[in-house]
Design a protein around this motif. Structure first.
Motif, PDB file in Angstrom:
ATOM      1  N   GLY A 150     -21.276   8.341  -7.807  1.00  0.00           N
ATOM      2  CA  GLY A 150     -20.531   9.112  -8.346  1.00  0.00           C
ATOM      3  C   GLY A 150     -19.066   9.339  -7.977  1.00  0.00           C
ATOM      4  O   GLY A 150     -18.396  10.045  -8.224  1.00  0.00           O
ATOM      5  N   LEU A 151     -18.380   8.012  -7.624  1.00  0.00           N
ATOM      6  CA  LEU A 151     -17.043   8.068  -7.104  1.00  0.00           C
ATOM      7  C   LEU A 151     -16.457   7.392  -8.141  1.00  0.00           C
ATOM      8  O   LEU A 151     -16.904   6.465  -8.974  1.00  0.00           O
ATOM      9  N   ALA A 152     -15.152   7.542  -8.382  1.00  0.00           N
ATOM     10  CA  ALA A 152     -13.960   7.095  -9.270  1.00  0.00           C
ATOM     11  C   ALA A 152     -13.005   6.610  -8.440  1.00  0.00           C
ATOM     12  O   ALA A 152     -12.341   6.920  -7.825  1.00  0.00           O
ATOM     13  N   PRO A 153     -13.138   4.961  -8.290  1.00  0.00           N
ATOM     14  CA  PRO A 153     -12.011   4.271  -7.556  1.00  0.00           C
ATOM     15  C   PRO A 153     -10.802   4.075  -8.235  1.00  0.00           C
ATOM     16  O   PRO A 153     -10.820   4.449  -9.438  1.00  0.00           O
ATOM     17  N   ALA A 154      -9.850   3.927  -7.557  1.00  0.00           N
ATOM     18  CA  ALA A 154      -8.323   4.054  -7.963  1.00  0.00           C
ATOM     19  C   ALA A 154      -7.797   2.515  -7.626  1.00  0.00           C
ATOM     20  O   ALA A 154      -8.110   2.241  -6.389  1.00  0.00           O
ATOM     21  N   THR A 155      -6.491   2.401  -7.901  1.00  0.00           N
ATOM     22  CA  THR A 155      -5.973   1.374  -7.315  1.00  0.00           C
ATOM     23  C   THR A 155      -5.171   1.991  -6.232  1.00  0.00           C
ATOM     24  O   THR A 155      -4.309   2.887  -6.310  1.00  0.00           O
ATOM     25  N   PRO A 182      -4.512  -6.299  -7.888  1.00  0.00           N
ATOM     26  CA  PRO A 182      -4.556  -4.988  -7.336  1.00  0.00           C
ATOM     27  C   PRO A 182      -5.920  -4.837  -6.601  1.00  0.00           C
ATOM     28  O   PRO A 182      -7.012  -5.422  -6.655  1.00  0.00           O
ATOM     29  N   VAL A 183      -5.988  -3.739  -5.700  1.00  0.00           N
ATOM     30  CA  VAL A 183      -6.793  -3.510  -4.684  1.00  0.00           C
ATOM     31  C   VAL A 183      -7.291  -2.030  -4.971  1.00  0.00           C
ATOM     32  O   VAL A 183      -6.569  -1.051  -5.377  1.00  0.00           O
ATOM     33  N   GLU A 184      -8.446  -2.072  -5.191  1.00  0.00           N
ATOM     34  CA  GLU A 184      -9.321  -0.735  -5.790  1.00  0.00           C
ATOM     35  C   GLU A 184      -9.936  -0.094  -4.382  1.00  0.00           C
ATOM     36  O   GLU A 184     -10.605  -0.878  -3.501  1.00  0.00           O
ATOM     37  N   GLY A 185     -10.058   1.179  -4.241  1.00  0.00           N
ATOM     38  CA  GLY A 185     -10.603   1.912  -3.300  1.00  0.00           C
ATOM     39  C   GLY A 185     -10.837   3.198  -3.611  1.00  0.00           C
ATOM     40  O   GLY A 185     -10.194   3.923  -4.544  1.00  0.00           O
ATOM     41  N   LEU A 186     -11.118   4.045  -2.589  1.00  0.00           N
ATOM     42  CA  LEU A 186     -11.075   5.464  -2.822  1.00  0.00           C
ATOM     43  C   LEU A 186      -9.976   6.068  -2.220  1.00  0.00           C
ATOM     44  O   LEU A 186      -9.587   5.914  -1.073  1.00  0.00           O
ATOM     45  N   ALA A 221       1.009  -1.118   0.061  1.00  0.00           N
ATOM     46  CA  ALA A 221      -0.061   0.047  -0.128  1.00  0.00           C
ATOM     47  C   ALA A 221       0.838   1.173   0.094  1.00  0.00           C
ATOM     48  O   ALA A 221       1.400   1.966   1.072  1.00  0.00           O
ATOM     49  N   ALA A 222       1.367   1.714  -1.309  1.00  0.00           N
ATOM     50  CA  ALA A 222       2.219   2.761  -1.288  1.00  0.00           C
ATOM     51  C   ALA A 222       1.517   4.046  -1.226  1.00  0.00           C
ATOM     52  O   ALA A 222       0.845   4.288  -2.556  1.00  0.00           O
ATOM     53  N   TYR A 223       1.445   4.848  -0.462  1.00  0.00           N
ATOM     54  CA  TYR A 223       0.532   6.209  -0.486  1.00  0.00           C
ATOM     55  C   TYR A 223       0.949   7.166  -1.478  1.00  0.00           C
ATOM     56  O   TYR A 223       0.464   7.888  -1.720  1.00  0.00           O
ATOM     57  N   GLY A 224       2.433   7.160  -1.697  1.00  0.00           N
ATOM     58  CA  GLY A 224       2.799   8.067  -2.616  1.00  0.00           C
ATOM     59  C   GLY A 224       2.804   7.649  -3.863  1.00  0.00           C
ATOM     60  O   GLY A 224       3.706   8.463  -5.015  1.00  0.00           O
ATOM     61  N   ALA A 225       2.229   6.323  -4.241  1.00  0.00           N
ATOM     62  CA  ALA A 225       2.591   5.941  -5.458  1.00  0.00           C
ATOM     63  C   ALA A 225       1.514   6.629  -6.832  1.00  0.00           C
ATOM     64  O   ALA A 225       0.501   7.115  -6.069  1.00  0.00           O
ATOM     65  N   GLN A 226       1.795   6.823  -7.728  1.00  0.00           N
ATOM     66  CA  GLN A 226       1.214   7.374  -8.784  1.00  0.00           C
ATOM     67  C   GLN A 226       0.415   6.348  -9.541  1.00  0.00           C
ATOM     68  O   GLN A 226       0.831   4.974  -9.511  1.00  0.00           O
TER      69      GLN A 226
END
Length: 889
Positions: free
Chosen positions: A692-697, A564-568, A537-542
């Motif tokens: 109306g939310l767009a999840p990301a990896t 991959p883990v998807e989340g908000l 879980a790299a919080y600085g990852a792009q």
């Protein structure tokens, strides 16, 4: 002089008696010297491992007069003479820039020369990727830095492209002559390999100031040459401008505590409680030594009974008779105490390298605290004298006519001891129960109550032996003989049984407390993933970093499945979303929430690998997620099948943006224990779109393979090369603390040594005292093996009776102390992946504990296995035949 004349012949008699009975004297010396040796070794090792302020000056400030540190916030500070003990900001915050070294010199009224000292952490490239390394920036060539670092090979850096590394970093491929590449920084040539003089065990490098880009928070530190000592008043003047000062002069010659700023005077520990605990330990050790050595002096007094009777018959007074026995204790105690101190110093010297490996802080110089050791030697001598008091008193009251006629001259035991024992034991139980329910200092009350209970137990041991003798009619001959002999010669047997019992009581009590504490840690451990799985879980990852991270994980852990883990997303330059979940009856579902999966709200069409979940709910959960619903986690039972979701968007600077409109969605509520930390919820992809939310990896989940420690380290370095300071977390479940296992091993070993030593010496003394009885057995036709059986039975009686009685008493403080030790309120963990609060007050958090765990293996080994082993050893080493002797009683 008259007193010396009275003691001189008695000491001469004692010395000759010790030389005549070498085996018995050696046993007495061992019983007294062993505890003295153990305490001496422990004290020397503790003093060596404890690096005092004055001893640590060279490793902290090198050859400087002082180290001065300022930060950009504190306009004025208060500190102890040694600032490592404590310092605090006082007054207003600083309004301007912090003072420079020249300005600090003007505050002192004299110029100062200094070199800057900076520290931090950087990331360096490795063969597998990248790793975090501690860095120190200081010019090691300057005399002010002498002593901070020890260079074993090579030299100090002289250019901005050179570096010194420690052995941990050299083992990762950055050896002497190699190039060390700082991630996003310069390439440095390794010109030296050495170690910090303070710590070891973590990758460290040393460069000249300004070589690497360290975070700058405005603070500064210098090693300074002030042209002379910086005194305490000068330290206080520097404190007034916001500087914290570690002065060589002040540490070596500290001011009285009355001159310490009032803000810091009450920050020390509770010295009265510490002294009480030390006094309790001393009392227990003293009691143990007295009980162990008591049987030896009892047997010695028995062997001298005819000599003492002749003295009494020719006019010796009872005090003179007592001094004869005490003279033996004075001679043997002095020799044992001095020998134990010398042996303890040698033992400490031999074990120091082994203990150093267990500590990542370097020990100080080998420290022999002679005043302490003199006290320990006196302690051993006093123990010997106390151990001889009862035998001396009994010898002065023996029946002279009976002894001269060849019969035993012991007086009949009184009835007051058992009554006092019952009262003391009851007081110990009551005190332990009260301490278990006390809100403050309960452990200290339990410890003193345990001492009272042990004293009561000692007074009840004669009653136990007499009771066993009365019911021993159906026992085999050898065991019946040993039980009745033990009851008949209580002056010899009772101290031995009591010593074993006191040892077992202490070991059992500490074992229960330690095992219960370990059980609390095990039961309240908060897993964040399924056992064996891993996550990045790299919080600085792009967004474009995740695919390289996935490939790196598949390369280093080829048998694993990486998903991959998807989340908000939470934080970051792209902003975040905060959601709230509620029903008509419930507004807060979790005491705390968080997730190592990278987000507190996940988006998935199936439940991710979270711990603490009921597998039977899987079908319901999957149905809700596939039909556009939400999985909500709660610490309480929540009825219903719908949840209201609302929230707000925030930009990258944390400013509130658009609202997430309320939606009522189908939901399933999963009850989880309060100590298990989980995300707030899992949204289905359909629910995320409806909101109306767009999840990301937000992470990479690793499963399907056993991840080894080497694979984890290699994956850490590979991931860190992509996203700085990121790494792989592997859920390995609760890992027992090595210190817990070591402590239980030490307790068991200590108990075994004391039990074995006390039982063996007491048994051999008993066999020596019972030679006429054993000779009589041989005279009436007993087989040689009978003597071996009797010898083994002596050991069984002493060790088994002492073990059972001691274990029973040890349960009292052990169970009592487990309650305050393992009870706590509001226990929850915030995992590395982030955490949040749901709005509960601290007093709403659940109370955990108490936990109780009985180390049965340790208890059975001490109470059952060890007496049997001791009996076999005694039986195997006992002479089967004795020359026949005549006896009159």
């Amino acid at each position: 002089m008259n007193a010396l004349r009275r003691w001189r012949p008695l000491l001469r008699i004692a010395w000759r008696d010790a030389a005549r009975h070498k085996v018995r004297s050696a046993l007495v010396l061992a019983l007294i010297a062993l505890p003295v040796m153990a305490v001496t070794a422990a004290d020397v090792l503790y003093q060596t491992a404890t690096v005092t302020g004055a001893e640590s000056l060279d490793r902290r400030i090198g050859g400087a007069d002082a180290q001065i540190r300022v930060d950009p916030w504190s306009a004025s500070v208060a500190q102890w003479p040694d600032p490592d003990r404590g310092s605090a900001s006082v007054g207003d915050q600083r309004s301007g820039p912090p003072p420079t070294l020249a300005e600090l010199g003007r505050t002192l009224g004299r110029p100062m020369r200094g070199i800057e000292l900076r520290s931090g952490q950087v990331q360096v490239d490795t063969a597998k990727g990248a790793a975090a390394v501690d860095v120190e920036e200081v010019d090691l060539r300057d005399p002010l830095a002498a002593g901070l670092y020890r260079i074993d090979r090579g030299r100090a850096p002289i250019g901005v492209d050179e570096v010194v590394v420690n052995s941990d970093l050299a083992d990762r491929g950055a050896g002497l002559g190699d190039t060390l590449q700082v991630s996003d920084g310069p390439a440095l040539k390794v010109v030296g390999v050495g170690e910090s003089t303070s710590f070891w065990g973590y990758p460290t490098m040393v460069t000249l100031p300004g070589v690497v880009d360290l975070p700058d928070d405005g603070s500064r530190a210098w090693l300074v040459d002030a042209g002379g000592p910086i005194t305490w008043p000068e330290v206080r003047s520097l404190n007034a401008v916001g500087a914290v000062v570690l002065s060589r002069e002040v540490v070596e010659h500290p001011p009285p505590d009355s001159e310490v700023p009032a803000e810091l005077r009450n920050t020390g520990g509770d010295s009265s409680q510490t002294l009480a605990i030390l006094g309790l330990i001393v009392a227990m050790v003293l009691l143990e030594v007295v009980l162990l050595a008591g049987p030896a002096f009892a047997v010695g007094a028995r062997r001298q009974s005819r000599t003492l009777a002749l003295m009494s018959a020719t006019g010796a007074t009872p005090p003179q008779t007592r001094r004869t026995v005490l003279g033996s204790a004075l001679v043997l105690g002095t020799v044992a105490a001095l020998g134990g101190v010398v042996a303890g110093i040698g033992l400490a010297w031999a074990t120091q390298p082994l203990l150093q490996r267990l500590s990542h802080e370097w020990f100080g110089p080998f420290d022999v605290p002679w005043p302490h050791l003199a006290g320990i030697a006196i302690f051993g001598l006093v123990s010997a004298l106390l151990a001889a008091v009862v035998p001396a008193w009994i010898s002065s009251r023996q029946d002279v006519v009976a002894v001269l006629a060849g019969r035993r001259g012991d007086r009949k035991a009184g009835l007051r001891s058992p009554v006092a024992g019952v009262l003391l034991l009851g007081a110990g139980i009551a005190g332990s129960a009260a301490g278990a329910r006390a809100h403050g200092n309960g452990e200290l009350m339990i410890a003193f109550s345990a001492l009272v209970a042990v004293l009561g137990m000692i007074l009840l041991v004669p009653l136990v032996l007499v009771g066993l003798a009365k019911v021993s009619a159906r026992l085999p001959l050898a065991l019946r003989f040993a039980v009745r002999d033990a009851a008949r010669h209580r002056t010899r047997t009772v101290p031995a049984v009591a010593a074993v019992a006191a040892t077992v009581a202490g070991v059992v009590a500490l074992g229960i407390a330690n095992a219960s504490d370990a059980k609390e840690n095990r039961e309240t451990y908060t897993p964040t993933l399924r056992a064996g799985d891993g996550v990045v879980a790299a919080y600085g990852a792009q967004a474009d970093d995740w695919e390289p991270i996935r490939r790196a994980l598949e390369r280093e852990i080829p048998a694993a499945t990486v998903e991959p883990v998807e989340g908000l997303p939470e934080g970051g330059s792209d902003g975040s979303v905060s959601l709230r979940f509620r029903t008509a009856e419930h507004k807060n579902f979790l005491y705390s929430y968080g997730s190592s999966l990278g987000a507190s709200v996940l988006v998935a069409d199936r439940l991710p690998g979270l711990p603490g979940l009921d597998p039977d709910q899987g079908a319901v959960v999957d149905r809700v997620l596939t039909t556009g619903g939400v999985v909500v986690f709660a610490n309480e039972r929540v009825p219903g099948h719908e949840v209201v979701v609302s929230g707000r968007h925030y930009d990258g600077n944390g400013r509130a943006g658009a609202k997430v409109e309320k939606h009522t969605l189908p939901a399933v509520f999963i009850h989880v224990p309060s100590h298990v930390t989980v995300p707030q919820a899992v949204l289905s992809p359909m629910a995320a779109r409806e909101l109306g939310l767009a999840p990301a990896t937000v992470g990479m989940y690793v499963t399907g393979s056993t991840i080894t420690a080497d694979q984890e380290r290699n994956a850490d370095e590979a991931v860190a090369a992509i996203v700085p300071y990121a790494g792989l977390y592997v859920e390995r479940g609760y890992q027992g603390d090595d210190a817990t296992r070591i402590l239980l091993l030490i307790l068991g070993s200590l108990g075994a040594v004391l039990m074995l030593g006390g039982t063996l010496t007491t048994t051999y003394l008993a066999l020596s005292d019972a030679r006429p009885d054993l000779a009589t057995l041989g005279a009436v036709g007993a087989a040689p093996r009978t003597r071996r059986a009797v010898a083994g039975s002596f050991a069984v009686v002493v060790a088994l009776v002492g073990g059972v009685v001691g274990a029973a008493v040890g349960f009292i403080p052990g169970i009592a102390v487990a309650r305050p030790l393992t009870s706590s309120q509001g226990v929850y963990a915030a995992p590395s992946g982030g955490s949040g609060s749901s709005g509960f007050n601290a007093d709403q958090l659940p109370v955990t504990g108490p936990f109780l765990d009985i180390p049965w293996l340790l208890i059975v080994a001490l109470v059952v296995a060890l007496p049997l082993v001791t009996a076999l050893v005694v039986a195997a080493t006992t002479r089967p035949r004795l020359p026949l002797v005549a006896r009159l009683d």
